[in-house]
Write a protein that holds these residues in place. Structure first.
Motif, PDB file in Angstrom:
ATOM      1  N   GLY A   1       5.186   4.126 -10.596  1.00 29.91           N
ATOM      2  CA  GLY A   1       5.174   3.673  -9.211  1.00 29.91           C
ATOM      3  C   GLY A   1       6.557   3.353  -8.700  1.00 29.91           C
ATOM      4  N   GLN A   2       7.597   3.796  -9.434  1.00 34.22           N
ATOM      5  CA  GLN A   2       8.971   3.505  -9.017  1.00 34.22           C
ATOM      6  C   GLN A   2       9.870   4.682  -9.314  1.00 34.22           C
ATOM      7  OE1 GLN A   2      10.811  -0.486  -9.638  1.00 34.22           O
ATOM      8  NE2 GLN A   2      12.329   0.597 -10.853  1.00 34.22           N
ATOM      9  N   VAL A   3      10.826   4.932  -8.434  1.00 32.75           N
ATOM     10  CA  VAL A   3      11.793   5.995  -8.644  1.00 32.75           C
ATOM     11  C   VAL A   3      13.168   5.511  -8.194  1.00 32.75           C
ATOM     12  CG1 VAL A   3      11.370   7.007  -6.364  1.00 32.75           C
ATOM     13  CG2 VAL A   3      12.309   8.435  -8.194  1.00 32.75           C
TER      14      VAL A   3
ATOM     15  N   ASP B   1      -9.441  15.448   0.826  1.00 33.05           N
ATOM     16  CA  ASP B   1      -9.187  16.076   2.130  1.00 33.05           C
ATOM     17  C   ASP B   1      -7.749  15.871   2.599  1.00 33.05           C
ATOM     18  OD1 ASP B   1     -11.862  16.834   2.241  1.00 33.05           O
ATOM     19  OD2 ASP B   1     -12.452  14.979   3.249  1.00 33.05           O
ATOM     20  N   GLN B   2      -7.127  14.767   2.133  1.00 33.02           N
ATOM     21  CA  GLN B   2      -5.762  14.446   2.556  1.00 33.02           C
ATOM     22  C   GLN B   2      -5.114  13.573   1.490  1.00 33.02           C
ATOM     23  OE1 GLN B   2      -5.533  12.353   6.292  1.00 33.02           O
ATOM     24  NE2 GLN B   2      -3.285  12.209   6.280  1.00 33.02           N
ATOM     25  N   VAL B   3      -3.826  13.778   1.274  1.00 35.36           N
ATOM     26  CA  VAL B   3      -3.107  12.971   0.297  1.00 35.36           C
ATOM     27  C   VAL B   3      -1.693  12.710   0.809  1.00 35.36           C
ATOM     28  CG1 VAL B   3      -2.352  15.003  -1.012  1.00 35.36           C
ATOM     29  CG2 VAL B   3      -2.413  12.760  -2.117  1.00 35.36           C
ATOM     30  N   GLU B   4      -1.224  11.491   0.603  1.00 36.98           N
ATOM     31  CA  GLU B   4       0.122  11.088   1.017  1.00 36.98           C
ATOM     32  C   GLU B   4       0.778  10.275  -0.091  1.00 36.98           C
ATOM     33  OE1 GLU B   4      -0.603  10.635   5.859  1.00 36.98           O
ATOM     34  OE2 GLU B   4      -0.472   8.845   4.565  1.00 36.98           O
ATOM     35  N   LEU B   5       2.077  10.433  -0.198  1.00 37.86           N
ATOM     36  CA  LEU B   5       2.878   9.625  -1.103  1.00 37.86           C
ATOM     37  C   LEU B   5       3.743   8.706  -0.243  1.00 37.86           C
ATOM     38  CD1 LEU B   5       3.116   9.427  -4.171  1.00 37.86           C
ATOM     39  CD2 LEU B   5       5.132  10.899  -4.053  1.00 37.86           C
ATOM     40  N   VAL B   6       3.448   7.413  -0.305  1.00 34.79           N
ATOM     41  CA  VAL B   6       4.145   6.425   0.521  1.00 34.79           C
ATOM     42  C   VAL B   6       5.334   5.877  -0.261  1.00 34.79           C
ATOM     43  CG1 VAL B   6       3.945   4.238   1.754  1.00 34.79           C
ATOM     44  CG2 VAL B   6       2.007   5.837   1.698  1.00 34.79           C
ATOM     45  N   VAL B   7       6.504   5.864   0.379  1.00 34.72           N
ATOM     46  CA  VAL B   7       7.732   5.379  -0.244  1.00 34.72           C
ATOM     47  C   VAL B   7       8.133   4.071   0.431  1.00 34.72           C
ATOM     48  CG1 VAL B   7      10.118   5.912  -0.856  1.00 34.72           C
ATOM     49  CG2 VAL B   7       8.434   7.766  -0.665  1.00 34.72           C
ATOM     50  N   ARG B   8       8.335   3.028  -0.371  1.00 37.96           N
ATOM     51  CA  ARG B   8       8.752   1.720   0.141  1.00 37.96           C
ATOM     52  C   ARG B   8      10.082   1.309  -0.483  1.00 37.96           C
ATOM     53  NH1 ARG B   8       3.058   0.925  -0.106  1.00 37.96           N
ATOM     54  NH2 ARG B   8       2.199   0.080   1.844  1.00 37.96           N
ATOM     55  N   ASN B   9      10.869   0.555   0.308  1.00 37.01           N
ATOM     56  CA  ASN B   9      12.144   0.062  -0.207  1.00 37.01           C
ATOM     57  C   ASN B   9      11.950  -1.271  -0.921  1.00 37.01           C
ATOM     58  OD1 ASN B   9      11.849  -1.857   1.822  1.00 37.01           O
ATOM     59  ND2 ASN B   9      13.350  -0.897   3.177  1.00 37.01           N
ATOM     60  N   SER B  10      13.046  -1.886  -1.332  1.00 33.96           N
ATOM     61  CA  SER B  10      12.979  -3.135  -2.089  1.00 33.96           C
ATOM     62  C   SER B  10      12.416  -4.300  -1.278  1.00 33.96           C
ATOM     63  CB  SER B  10      14.372  -3.511  -2.608  1.00 33.96           C
ATOM     64  OG  SER B  10      15.293  -3.639  -1.532  1.00 33.96           O
TER      65      SER B  10
ATOM     66  N   GLN C   1       9.664   2.149  -4.307  1.00 39.08           N
ATOM     67  CA  GLN C   1       8.299   2.085  -4.807  1.00 39.08           C
ATOM     68  C   GLN C   1       7.490   3.264  -4.277  1.00 39.08           C
ATOM     69  OE1 GLN C   1       7.609  -0.324  -7.049  1.00 39.08           O
ATOM     70  NE2 GLN C   1       9.726  -0.989  -6.755  1.00 39.08           N
ATOM     71  N   LEU C   2       6.591   3.766  -5.118  1.00 40.08           N
ATOM     72  CA  LEU C   2       5.743   4.893  -4.755  1.00 40.08           C
ATOM     73  C   LEU C   2       4.279   4.476  -4.783  1.00 40.08           C
ATOM     74  CD1 LEU C   2       7.415   7.678  -6.936  1.00 40.08           C
ATOM     75  CD2 LEU C   2       7.868   7.168  -4.530  1.00 40.08           C
ATOM     76  N   GLU C   3       3.528   4.914  -3.791  1.00 38.15           N
ATOM     77  CA  GLU C   3       2.095   4.635  -3.751  1.00 38.15           C
ATOM     78  C   GLU C   3       1.358   5.885  -3.299  1.00 38.15           C
ATOM     79  OE1 GLU C   3      -1.245   1.860  -1.446  1.00 38.15           O
ATOM     80  OE2 GLU C   3       0.873   1.761  -0.875  1.00 38.15           O
TER      81      GLU C   3
END
Length: 218
Positions: free
Chosen positions: A96-98, A116-125, A163-165
């Protein structure tokens, strides 16, 4: 990893049990008890037999504990050697982190079933969403795509940890069953821990996080 953790916890439990009263201490107490018993009212033979059985069990616990410690050490060495063999290979890591650096980062996800749909959400610190990357492959399995490290407006993001979700929908409802992936090449191994930590440009990962390993880049 589960097997090694199980061996470690079992070994620690046995060590705690036998260290509280060693077999020499137990034998000394037993001999002292026999020396100080009342000759006219000796101990019940049944109780004495039970005490001897406890002493025998204690010796067995010491032997088992020693064997478990040897097994734990052997498994740890094997795991570290396996980690060394990963240097130069490309790995897909469930994480969950890169760490975003100068080079393009290859991200991905795996799905346990079609969606039907997929997303990769990227969050900062600061837990702020800086990018939402939409996946095109909606079938079960592992899927990867290149990310140039830009935010939703196309501006380059600062180097650092993100962070990745994974978010997926089926029939208009959020579903679980999957995880973010990072594809990267192993550049080194940190052997200071029980299981070797793989060093990559995208961060450090444990062996237990590996999803796939390949000899050449894909």
């Amino acid at each position: 990893m589960t097997a090694i953790n199980s061996v470690t916890s079992t070994s620690n439990a046995l060590t705690s049990s036998v260290s509280a009263l060693g077999k020499d201490d137990f034998l000394l107490l037993l001999v002292t008890q026999l020396q100080n018993q009342d000759p006219l009212n000796p101990n019940d033979p049944t109780e004495f037999t039970a005490q001897l059985a406890q002493f025998s069990t204690l010796e067995q616990l010491f032997a088992v504990n020693s064997q478990l410690q040897s097994l734990e050490s052997g498994q740890a060495n094997m795991l570290q050697m396996s980690a060394l063999s990963m240097i130069g290979k490309q790995v897909a890591v469930e994480t969950g982190q890169v760490t975003l650096g100068a080079a393009d980062t290859r991200l991905g996800y795996y799905l346990t079933g079609a969606v039907d749909q997929v997303e990769l959400v990227v969050r900062n610190s600061h837990d702020q969403i800086v990018a939402v990357l939409e996946g095109s492959n909606l079938k079960a399995g592992q899927h990867f795509f290149s990310w140039d490290g830009t935010d939703g407006n196309g501006k380059p993001l600062a180097a650092g940890n993100y962070q990745l979700e994974l978010q997926a929908w089926l029939g208009g409802e959020r579903v679980s069953g999957g995880a973010p992936l990072v594809r990267t090449t192993v550049s080194g191994v940190d052997l200071t821990g029980l299981d070797g930590q793989l060093t990559t440009a995208a961060g450090a990962f444990s062996m237990s996080a590996l999803a796939t390993v390949s000899a050449v880049s894909q």
